[in-house]
Design a protein around this motif. Structure first.
Motif, short mmCIF file in Angstrom:
data_model
loop_
_atom_site.label_atom_id
_atom_site.label_comp_id
_atom_site.label_asym_id
_atom_site.label_seq_id
_atom_site.Cartn_x
_atom_site.Cartn_y
_atom_site.Cartn_z
N ILE A 280 39.67 19.62 50.69
CA ILE A 280 39.89 21.11 50.65
C ILE A 280 39.87 22.33 50.01
N GLN A 281 38.89 23.85 50.34
CA GLN A 281 38.70 25.17 49.93
C GLN A 281 38.69 25.76 49.93
N PHE A 282 39.16 26.83 49.22
CA PHE A 282 39.96 28.37 49.53
C PHE A 282 38.97 29.34 49.12
N PRO A 283 39.26 30.62 49.38
CA PRO A 283 38.83 31.63 48.69
C PRO A 283 39.55 32.33 47.59
N VAL A 284 39.02 32.41 46.85
CA VAL A 284 40.11 32.90 45.36
C VAL A 284 40.18 34.23 45.45
N ASP A 285 41.82 34.37 45.82
CA ASP A 285 42.45 35.86 45.92
C ASP A 285 42.04 36.40 44.45
N ASP A 286 41.66 37.67 44.32
CA ASP A 286 42.38 38.16 42.85
C ASP A 286 43.81 39.13 43.04
N GLU A 287 44.00 38.81 44.27
CA GLU A 287 44.91 39.08 44.01
C GLU A 287 46.69 38.59 43.97
N ALA A 288 45.85 37.89 43.78
CA ALA A 288 47.50 36.50 44.76
C ALA A 288 48.47 36.49 43.36
N THR A 289 47.99 36.95 42.21
CA THR A 289 49.03 36.94 40.97
C THR A 289 50.11 37.47 41.00
N LYS A 290 49.53 38.88 41.49
CA LYS A 290 49.92 40.38 41.57
C LYS A 290 51.41 40.33 42.65
N ALA A 291 52.79 40.64 41.64
CA ALA A 291 54.17 40.97 42.91
C ALA A 291 54.12 41.91 43.05
#
Length: 650
Positions: A280-291
């Motif tokens: 399974i593949q998911f879209p890359v989320d540039d915001e995922a690493t922000k807290a």
């Protein structure tokens, strides 16, 4: 609180578990006479009215759930300052104990367990109940293999209250969803994420994220990519890994839409055509690493007080500033940014220095001091929690958290659950109960049953099968696993051997029976004709009690005696027998026996004669018995004459 009765109904028997918010006891429902589990809130939370209100409301809502994989809630109550919840009692062990003991679980078993948990969550979510604390510690495995999810309701009450009052997040950080770690709103998808962590741990034997503190673990849930399960255990099918990856994606919108959707996937993932499906593949989320911090009321109020300058004010200020001031402001701002960035980087490096990871040693089953030494030798910190145990000897480690093959940062804490042995209980009262009830009572309390536990004893007062006596006596404080129990069970009255009184007179029979502790049933004496006994009052039989059989002492024996007459079909006659003595022989011994209806080999003549003589021999015949006369002269049988019933005529 062992021994205490709550609500006048629930008798607390032994502590079986506990956590930060409550303690769980095995108890007995005295009204319905069944075992239950009673969860008692710790005293420090009983004074928080908001917490108690939420706890009761949520517990009552959970009581409406009815599902085979959900531990049922029977009752919620208050006894003085003690708030408690009464639940179904499940005898077995937790999923965490199974993982600690066996490591990774076979994929087929793990998928089946996850499916049952998911089914329970689907039912709860349909009833607007969010668990919020799904973890292996809250999954019970009964002795029948049934999976039960527990701690519904209290998890939601804890989370709601503590977020409202402290703006912090409580729970099991290793199983947090990113939105829980961020302190945001949690919903059904948080339960799905936590179930994904549980499934990950089942198939790999380890947790995906670990750290030296809860904060570091929470940050990993927010920021670090998930270590893929097949990298830890290549034997996991791709279809199963896909389920884990979809349940653990950090963006809730990309997770399963519902527990039912995840359950449908679990039910088909082990079909042959799915085992090697595409990853399974998911879209890359540039915001995922922000807290993101929690937006608090103070922030909103601060924004209101500060206000926003109007467009007109801004244009007037800009018109008054010279051109060089803009350049200076921009230069200063950029310089200040780099200075603060440099200082911030150094501060972070000082606050979070690089700490090496170490393997967690296996100390389950070890003695406490040995286990603590092993944990310290691994550069970790042992934290001991004492618990009563029916199966683990006092001072031995029942379980540990975490356990191998996990790694931790140096100086991280490893919790050791150490046995305090079995808890002392009051010896149950067994006297007056039947043996099966007494045996089941002892087993339910944890006593060991051996060949020496039950012995039988004669008793004139206690019916057969009932308990006469016990050791230890009732209500004495005992430890079931270390106490030998002796129980005397009544065999009933003493057994004696029935004597043979046939042929005796009635008085002779009475004396013989009395010596054995028996009586003649005076109301059951019968007289009837007899071939055997022509004399009256001779005992013919004592049916149904035959000679030699065992009879309870004190039994009254029915007796049938002769009335001095032969039956009507008897033929009574005599026959002459001549015995000759020759001159000069002297005394000759003569013996004559008769076998007829009165019995066999009756001696009618036994004497010595010196001259020839004729003996008149009486005989009694019946339709079924002929007569036989034997004559023995000087040890030599002279004749063996038979006389039939039909040959005699009246």
């Amino acid at each position: 609180m062992e021994g205490q009765r709550l609500g006048g109904r629930y008798q607390l028997e032994a502590r079986v578990g506990g956590g930060g918010m409550a303690i769980v006891y095995r108890a007995k429902d005295l009204v319905l006479n069944r075992p239950v589990a009673v969860k008692v809130l710790r005293s420090q939370f009983g004074t928080d009215e908001d917490f108690v209100t939420r706890f009761r409301r949520e517990a009552q809502a959970v009581a409406s759930l009815s599902h085979p994989n959900v531990v049922g809630v029977y009752d919620v109550g208050q006894d003085g300052d003690t708030h408690y919840m009464v639940m179904e009692y499940v005898e077995g062990y937790t999923l965490k104990e199974l993982i600690n003991r066996n490591g990774a679980i076979p994929v087929e078993d793990a998928v089946e367990i996850a499916a049952e948990i998911c089914d329970a969550l689907d039912h709860a979510h349909a009833n607007q109940i969010i668990h919020r604390d799904i973890k292996p510690h809250n999954i019970l495995i009964g002795k029948n293999g049934r999976i039960k999810v527990t701690d519904f309701g209290i998890a939601r009450a804890v989370t709601s209250t503590t977020i409202t009052h402290t703006n912090s997040v409580l729970g099991s950080v290793h199983y947090f969803s990113p939105e829980q770690a961020r302190g945001g709103i949690t919903a059904e998808k948080s339960d799905i994420y936590s179930l994904g962590i549980v499934l990950y741990e089942m198939v790999t034997g380890k947790l995906p994220f670990s750290g030296e503190s809860p904060i570091s673990v929470a940050l990993k849930h927010l920021q670090e990519p998930l270590p893929e399960p097949r990298q830890v255990n290549p034997a996991i099918p791709q279809s199963v890994e896909n389920i884990i990856l979809k349940a653990l994606v950090k963006d809730p919108t990309l997770r399963y839409g519902s527990a039912r959707e995840m359950l449908d996937d679990l039910e088909t993932c082990l079909l042959p055509e799915r085992l090697n499906e595409e990853k399974i593949q998911f879209p890359v989320d540039d915001e995922a690493t922000k807290a993101y911090p929690v937006i608090t009321q103070e922030m909103l109020e601060g924004q209101g007080r500060t206000g926003t300058p109007s467009r007109q004010e801004t244009e007037e200020e800009k018109a008054k500033r010279p051109w060089w001031m803009k350049t200076a402001l921009w230069t200063g701002a950029v310089g200040l940014f780099f200075v603060l960035a440099f200082l911030g980087f150094n501060l972070v490096m000082e606050l979070f220095p690089s700490v090496p990871e170490v393997d967690v040693p296996l100390v389950q089953g070890s003695e406490r001091t040995v286990a603590e030494q092993a944990i310290r030798a691994a550069k970790l910190v042992p934290h001991v929690v004492e618990e009563a145990s029916d199966t683990v000897e006092k001072g031995m480690v029942i379980s540990q958290d975490p356990s191998p093959p996990m790694k931790l940062k140096e100086n991280a804490v490893v919790t050791l659950y150490v046995s305090t042995g079995q808890e002392a209980i009051k010896m149950p009262n067994l006297v007056g109960t039947v043996r099966t009830v007494a045996e089941n009572e002892l087993k339910s309390k944890g006593f060991k049953i051996t060949d020496k536990t039950f012995t039988e004893k004669e008793s004139d007062d206690v019916p057969a099968g009932e308990v006469i006596n016990q050791f230890p006596p009732a209500d004495q404080e005992v430890v079931p696993g270390k106490t030998e129990v002796l129980v005397e069970v009544s065999k009933g009255k003493a057994q004696v051997t029935m004597p043979d009184v046939r042929g005796d007179t009635l008085e002779q029979a009475r004396i013989k029976l009395f010596k054995e502790g028996l009586l003649i049933d005076e109301t059951a004496i019968k007289a009837e004709p007899s071939y055997l006994y022509g004399e009256p009052n001779r005992v013919i039989h004592t049916l149904p009690y035959d000679p030699g059989m065992k009879v309870e002492k004190g039994t009254a024996i029915p007796v049938t005696v002769s009335n001095g007459q032969y039956p009507a079909d008897a033929k009574i006659t005599s026959t002459p027998v001549y015995v000759e003595v020759y001159p000069g022989e002297g005394e000759i011994p003569v013996k004559i026996t008769v076998s007829d209806a009165r019995g066999d080999n009756q001696v009618v003549v036994d004497e010595k004669i010196t001259e020839s003589r004729t003996f008149d021999i009486p005989i009694v015949l019946s339709p079924k018995k002929k007569a036989t006369i034997k004559v023995i002269r000087a040890g030599v049988e002279l004749s063996n004459e038979e006389i039939s019933y039909d040959s005699i005529m009246y």
